[in-house]
Design an enzyme around this catalytic site. Structure first.
Site, PDB file in Angstrom:
ATOM      1  N   ASP A   1       1.394   5.560  -0.059  1.00  0.00           N
ATOM      2  CA  ASP A   1       0.789   6.432   0.688  1.00  0.00           C
ATOM      3  C   ASP A   1       0.304   7.626  -0.295  1.00  0.00           C
ATOM      4  O   ASP A   1       0.628   7.355  -1.520  1.00  0.00           O
ATOM      5  CB  ASP A   1       1.973   7.132   1.820  1.00  0.00           C
ATOM      6  CG  ASP A   1       2.032   6.307   3.078  1.00  0.00           C
ATOM      7  OD1 ASP A   1       1.291   5.365   3.320  1.00  0.00           O
ATOM      8  OD2 ASP A   1       3.209   6.331   3.603  1.00  0.00           O
TER       9      ASP A   1
ATOM     10  N   ARG B   1      10.694   6.984   3.030  1.00  0.00           N
ATOM     11  CA  ARG B   1      10.629   8.335   2.948  1.00  0.00           C
ATOM     12  C   ARG B   1      11.413   8.829   4.376  1.00  0.00           C
ATOM     13  O   ARG B   1      12.189   9.925   4.118  1.00  0.00           O
ATOM     14  CB  ARG B   1       9.306   8.832   2.964  1.00  0.00           C
ATOM     15  CG  ARG B   1       8.755   8.819   1.489  1.00  0.00           C
ATOM     16  CD  ARG B   1       7.165   8.987   1.372  1.00  0.00           C
ATOM     17  NE  ARG B   1       6.939  10.476   2.136  1.00  0.00           N
ATOM     18  CZ  ARG B   1       5.672  10.691   2.893  1.00  0.00           C
ATOM     19  NH1 ARG B   1       4.772   9.727   2.765  1.00  0.00           N
ATOM     20  NH2 ARG B   1       5.535  11.962   2.893  1.00  0.00           N
TER      21      ARG B   1
ATOM     22  N   ARG C   1       1.039  -1.180   0.058  1.00  0.00           N
ATOM     23  CA  ARG C   1      -0.011  -0.310  -0.073  1.00  0.00           C
ATOM     24  C   ARG C   1       0.845   1.284   0.091  1.00  0.00           C
ATOM     25  O   ARG C   1       1.720   1.323   0.946  1.00  0.00           O
ATOM     26  CB  ARG C   1      -0.923   0.012   1.376  1.00  0.00           C
ATOM     27  CG  ARG C   1      -2.162  -0.991   1.200  1.00  0.00           C
ATOM     28  CD  ARG C   1      -2.877  -0.796   2.421  1.00  0.00           C
ATOM     29  NE  ARG C   1      -4.076  -1.849   2.522  1.00  0.00           N
ATOM     30  CZ  ARG C   1      -4.802  -1.709   3.216  1.00  0.00           C
ATOM     31  NH1 ARG C   1      -5.019  -0.819   4.264  1.00  0.00           N
ATOM     32  NH2 ARG C   1      -5.872  -2.841   3.153  1.00  0.00           N
TER      33      ARG C   1
END
Length: 276
Positions: A51, A208, A49
Site C-alpha cells: 500500500d 497493519r 502489492r
C-alpha cells in the site's frame, strides 16, 4: 527470458506498488526503467502489492524480456556471457534513489513471483521512547506516545496464529477470500519494538490491522484475548485501528527451492483462490 528481480524501496514517496493514473507508483517507476533498458518487456508481476507508504527490502517480482535484449543489457564489453551484475548496475543508473533492484536472476518460466510463493514476511517497527524515532529512522518507525506492554502484546499475538478467517482485519474485496494461515506473529523489544509477521498470503491492510489491535492491547485499552476474539467476525471490525503505513516493511518472500515445485505451488494457489 524470464527474470526474477529482488526489489527494495522507500515507500514514502509512492502511492503503493500498483500503477495508478497520475500517481507515482513503484510498478510505474520500475516499468519505466525496464522500458528504457530492454525497450520491451511483458508481465511485470509482483509477489505482494504494498500500500501507499509501505516500504520493502525483500520484494520479489518477475518480468519477461526478449532474449536478445537480455544479452544486450547484461553483457559487459568483451564479455563471453551475460552477467546479471551488469544488469543490476544498469538498472541502478536509470532508477530514482528510492527504488533499487538488488538482484536479477534468469529463471525457469514456471516461476511466478506471486503464485509460486509460499510465505510473505513483514516487519513493523515501533518506538515508545518519549523522544520518538531517531532522525535517521523516522520514515520507517512509528513513534507511539504511550508506553507499551510488549509482553501483553506477545500474549495477544499467540491467539491469532494458525489458519483463520481474518475478515475482521481485512478490507474485503469482491470474490476474494479472507482465509489466511498466519504462521508467525512475534513482538520483540530491542532498540525498537519489532512486530514480525509471516503468512502464506495477506489481504489488504491485514498486517497493519493486526498491529493496530496489538497496540490497543499494549497500551491497556483492550485485553489480551480481544484480538483473537475478533476472529469470529465475518466482516471488517470497525473498532480495529489500521496502524500507519510508514512503520511497515516487506522483508522477504519465500519460494520452494526446487523449480519443479513452482508449477505445483502455482496451481494449488490459483485453485484455492478460484474455489473461494
Amino acid at each position: 527470458m524470464r527474470l526474477r528481480m529482488g526489489v527494495a524501496y522507500d515507500g514514502t514517496g509512492f502511492s503503493g506498488w500498483a500503477v495508478q493514473p497520475d500517481r507515482r507508483s513503484v510498478a510505474g517507476v520500475l516499468g519505466e526503467a525496464l522500458g528504457r533498458l530492454f525497450r520491451e518487456y511483458d508481465g511485470l508481476t509482483v509477489a505482494g502489492r504494498t500500500d501507499a507508504g509501505v516500504h520493502a527490502t525483500g520484494q520479489v517480482c518477475h518480468v519477461d524480456v526478449p532474449d536478445d535484449a537480455w544479452v544486450r543489457v547484461a553483457s559487459a564489453r568483451g564479455a563471453a556471457a551475460p552477467d546479471p551484475t551488469v544488469a543490476v548496475r544498469r538498472l541502478a543508473g536509470v532508477l530514482p534513489p528510492d527504488v533499487r533492484v538488488h538482484a536479477v536472476t534468469p529463471v525457469d518460466p514456471r516461476f511466478d513471483a506471486r503464485f509460486s510463493a509460499f510465505r510473505r514476511r513483514y516487519e513493523y517497527r515501533i518506538t515508545d521512547d518519549p523522544a520518538g524515532p531517531t532522525p535517521l529512522r523516522r520514515y520507517d518507525t512509528l513513534g507511539w506516545p504511550r508506553t507499551l506492554d510488549t509482553a501483553a502484546m506477545a500474549d495477544a499475538a499467540r491467539g491469532l496464529l494458525g489458519e483463520h478467517d481474518f475478515a475482521a482485519y481485512c478490507r474485503r474485496k469482491d470474490n476474494a477470500t479472507t482465509i489466511r494461515e498466519l504462521q508467525r506473529l512475534d513482538v520483540v523489544r530491542g532498540d525498537v519494538i519489532t512486530v514480525s509477521v509471516a503468512a502464506d498470503a495477506f489481504c489488504q491492510a491485514m498486517v497493519r490491522s493486526l498491529v493496530g489491535a496489538l497496540l490497543a492491547v499494549g497500551e491497556g485499552r483492550r485485553t489480551v484475548p480481544w484480538p483473537g476474539g475478533l476472529l469470529t467476525r465475518t466482516e471488517r471490525a470497525s473498532e480495529v485501528t489500521v496502524a500507519p503505513a510508514h512503520g511497515l516493511s516487506l522483508v522477504g518472500v519465500d519460494y520452494p527451492t526446487d523449480p519443479a515445485e513452482w508449477a505445483a505451488r502455482d496451481a494449488a494457489t490459483r485453485r484455492r483462490r478460484d474455489e473461494t
